[in-house]
Write a protein that holds these residues in place. Structure first.
Motif, short mmCIF file in Angstrom:
data_model
loop_
_atom_site.label_atom_id
_atom_site.label_comp_id
_atom_site.label_asym_id
_atom_site.label_seq_id
_atom_site.Cartn_x
_atom_site.Cartn_y
_atom_site.Cartn_z
N ALA A 21 0.96 -1.09 -0.22
CA ALA A 21 -0.29 -0.24 -0.13
C ALA A 21 0.70 1.34 0.40
O ALA A 21 2.39 1.08 0.68
N VAL A 22 0.49 2.31 -0.55
CA VAL A 22 1.07 3.69 -0.42
C VAL A 22 0.31 4.45 0.87
O VAL A 22 -0.62 4.42 1.17
N ARG A 23 1.98 4.83 1.63
CA ARG A 23 0.60 5.52 3.13
C ARG A 23 -0.03 6.68 2.62
O ARG A 23 1.63 7.33 1.84
N PHE A 24 -0.68 7.61 3.14
CA PHE A 24 -0.80 9.30 3.09
C PHE A 24 -1.12 9.81 4.07
O PHE A 24 -1.80 8.54 5.32
N GLU A 25 -1.17 10.55 4.99
CA GLU A 25 -1.66 11.60 5.60
C GLU A 25 -3.07 11.90 5.70
O GLU A 25 -2.57 13.14 4.41
N ILE A 26 -3.59 12.28 6.62
CA ILE A 26 -5.02 13.01 5.97
C ILE A 26 -5.15 13.97 7.15
O ILE A 26 -4.57 13.29 8.30
N ASP A 60 -0.27 -1.96 9.33
CA ASP A 60 0.76 -2.37 8.73
C ASP A 60 1.76 -2.04 9.73
O ASP A 60 3.02 -2.34 8.76
N LEU A 61 2.30 -1.55 10.74
CA LEU A 61 3.29 -0.87 10.87
C LEU A 61 4.22 -0.19 10.37
O LEU A 61 5.26 0.01 10.62
N GLU A 62 3.54 0.69 9.15
CA GLU A 62 4.98 0.97 8.83
C GLU A 62 5.59 1.47 7.81
O GLU A 62 5.93 1.61 7.03
N ASP A 63 4.97 0.10 6.73
CA ASP A 63 5.80 0.01 5.70
C ASP A 63 4.61 -0.68 4.53
O ASP A 63 5.55 -0.86 3.92
N LEU A 69 -0.83 -13.07 2.80
CA LEU A 69 -0.09 -13.73 1.94
C LEU A 69 -0.64 -14.23 0.81
O LEU A 69 -0.44 -14.41 -1.06
N SER A 70 -2.03 -14.49 0.48
CA SER A 70 -2.25 -14.97 -0.28
C SER A 70 -3.71 -13.85 -1.43
O SER A 70 -3.87 -14.35 -2.39
N GLY A 71 -3.53 -12.87 -1.01
CA GLY A 71 -3.37 -11.26 -1.60
C GLY A 71 -4.96 -11.24 -1.50
O GLY A 71 -5.48 -10.62 -2.14
N GLN A 72 -5.61 -11.77 -0.84
CA GLN A 72 -7.17 -11.58 -1.41
C GLN A 72 -7.85 -10.79 0.34
O GLN A 72 -9.01 -10.79 0.14
N TYR A 73 -7.18 -10.61 1.29
CA TYR A 73 -7.42 -9.67 2.59
C TYR A 73 -6.22 -8.73 3.14
O TYR A 73 -4.94 -8.95 2.75
N LEU A 74 -7.35 -8.03 3.61
CA LEU A 74 -6.32 -7.08 4.51
C LEU A 74 -5.78 -7.46 5.83
O LEU A 74 -6.79 -8.01 6.85
N VAL A 75 -4.37 -7.31 6.00
CA VAL A 75 -4.08 -7.85 7.61
C VAL A 75 -3.90 -6.90 8.44
O VAL A 75 -2.90 -6.48 8.49
N CYS A 76 -4.19 -6.94 9.68
CA CYS A 76 -3.87 -6.29 10.94
C CYS A 76 -2.78 -7.18 11.19
O CYS A 76 -2.80 -8.36 11.81
N SER A 77 -2.03 -6.28 11.61
CA SER A 77 -0.79 -6.86 12.23
C SER A 77 -0.06 -6.81 13.37
O SER A 77 0.82 -7.63 14.17
N MET A 78 -1.07 -6.27 14.35
CA MET A 78 -1.43 -7.11 15.53
C MET A 78 -1.93 -7.97 16.09
O MET A 78 -1.03 -9.09 16.92
#
Ligand code: FES
Length: 119
Positions: A21-26, A60-63, A69-78
């Protein structure tokens, strides 16, 4: 794209399907900076506030690594909550049934834009 109605986030090429993902700030409603992410899934771009619905920490813990790994879900790293990339709904983990806060991203002219909402 009319000036003043959209904010440039990144080039379209920066978003690879199920990739980083590309991170940005709002700015949140209370005026504080808030992390956000832009991503591509099945060819379309999506944007979300980068805050888990379990505990409001960055997914994403900033990265920018947000997909599992499947590319089908967004996963919370915590704690591993799984979200659908195309609507932000949590389908697994402690916040199942809740949604990430979606942001109005659009893709035009090889660029990804955030539609800026009037106050
Ligand atoms: S903080 Fe995201 S699943 Fe717990």
């Amino acid at each position: 794209m009319a000036a003043g109605t959209a904010r440039l986030i990144c080039d379209s090429a920066a978003l690879v399907d199920s990739g980083r993902a590309v991170r940005f700030e709002i700015t949140s409603r209370d005026g504080k900076p808030q992390s956000a992410i832009a991503l591509r899934y099945q060819g379309r771009v999506y944007g979300y506030v980068n805050a888990c619905r379990h505990i409001p920490i960055e997914l994403d813990l900033e990265d920018g690594n947000i997909f599992d790994l499947s590319g089908q879900y967004l996963v919370c790293s915590m704690h591993g909550a799984l979200y659908l990339p195309n609507n932000g709904r949590c389908v697994g983990g402690p916040c199942r049934g809740q949604h990430l806060q979606a942001l109005p991203l659009v893709e035009a002219d090889g660029k990804v834009w955030l539609n800026v909402m009037p106050d």
